[in-house]
Design an enzyme around this catalytic site. Structure first.
Site, PDB file in Angstrom:
ATOM      1  CG  ASP A  46      38.377  39.641  41.930  1.00  0.00           C
ATOM      2  OD1 ASP A  46      39.293  39.171  41.096  1.00  0.00           O
ATOM      3  OD2 ASP A  46      38.390  40.747  42.485  1.00  0.00           O
ATOM      4  CD  GLU A 184      46.800  41.000  37.040  1.00  0.00           C
ATOM      5  OE1 GLU A 184      46.426  40.720  38.280  1.00  0.00           O
ATOM      6  OE2 GLU A 184      46.068  40.970  36.214  1.00  0.00           O
TER       7      GLU A 184
END
Ligand code: KIV
Length: 267
Positions: A46, A184
């Site tokens: 995204d 992440e």
């Protein structure tokens, strides 16, 4: 693995100690070019919202957006496994809604797997999708869809108690059936600990060298986007500069009447 990468191949890579690679892709032609590199997975992330659609964060990206771009990527990817992101809001209203959204990504978007941001809170959703035949890649640490709650794009798991929570999330998501997990923006030593403890591959982004694989946003790798490049990204090319240069040359040549060239005069 020349015939095409499948989900079990990703798990096998961890077991065999082979490193896994993933890059983002958003359209047919770039998917073809990236696929030819031998990268294992193409993620229709995204991040599309930021690098392609021009939003400031990933929250405005809709399921229709990802379905549309995923279908284009799936048409271009001959070898790499296509993974599509579940956009903001698609899996927090329960497993049934999540299943419907994920089914669209697989059925209309041609994805082989979906990625979901979240920790132990999404374990039920992961189990439901996995039971329904949709492989799930989890995503913990910095979760850009939670940018408002996290107070910005900040590194996560910096305290011992936060690191423990992250390790617990990875364990829970693996038990729920996730086939891999993105880590992440977390400290290298926490990523190393998660990788050692996790039965499923860890794919790092800004999480140091000890993960089972690495992922980057292709626009960062190619130098195509300069609005908000994370410090951990490595730029391998400067295509953005070449694009502007080529376009400028076209503009100069047209306005100087050099292109198209005049028809050849008969001698
Ligand atoms: O959306 C995306 O591109 C991602 C990667 C950065 C892992 O989630």
């Amino acid at each position: 693995m020349a015939a095409g990468v499948r989900v079990p191949d990703i798990l096998a890579k961890k077991q065999q100690g082979e490193l896994i690679t993933m890059l983002t892709a958003y359209d047919f032609n770039m998917a073809r070019l990236l696929d030819a590199s031998g990268v294992d997975m193409l993620l229709v992330g995204d991040s599309l919202g930021m690098v392609v659609l021009g939003y400031r964060n990933t929250i405005p990206v809709t399921l229709d957006d990802v379905v549309h771009h995923s279908a284009a990527v799936a048409r271009g990817a001959e070898r790499a496994l296509v993974v599509a992101d579940m956009p903001f809001g698609t899996c927090h209203c329960g497993p049934d809604d999540a299943m419907r959204a994920a089914a669209r990504l697989v059925q209309e978007g041609g994805a082989a797997a979906v990625k979901i941001e979240g920790g132990h809170q999404i374990a039920e959703v992961v189990a439901r999708l996995t039971d329904g035949g949709i492989p799930v890649m989890a995503h913990v640490g910095l979760r850009p869809q939670s940018v408002h709650q996290l107070g910005g794009f900040r590194r996560q798991a910096r305290t011992r108690s936060d690191a423990e929570l992250l390790l617990h999330d990875v364990k829970t998501l693996a038990e729920a059936g996730a086939f891999s997990v993105v880590l992440e923006a977390i400290p290298d030593d926490v990523a190393a600990e998660a990788t050692t403890a996790s039965p499923i591959p860890t794919i790092g982004i800004g999480a140091g060298p000890h993960c089972d694989g690495q992922v980057l946003v292709s626009y960062d790798v190619l130098g195509l986007y300069d609005r908000a490049v994370p410090k951990f990204a490595k730029q391998y090319a400067e295509l953005g500069r070449h694009v502007t240069q080529a376009a400028r040359q076209f503009v100069d040549e047209v306005t100087a009447r050099e292109f198209p060239p005049p028809p050849e005069q008969p001698v």
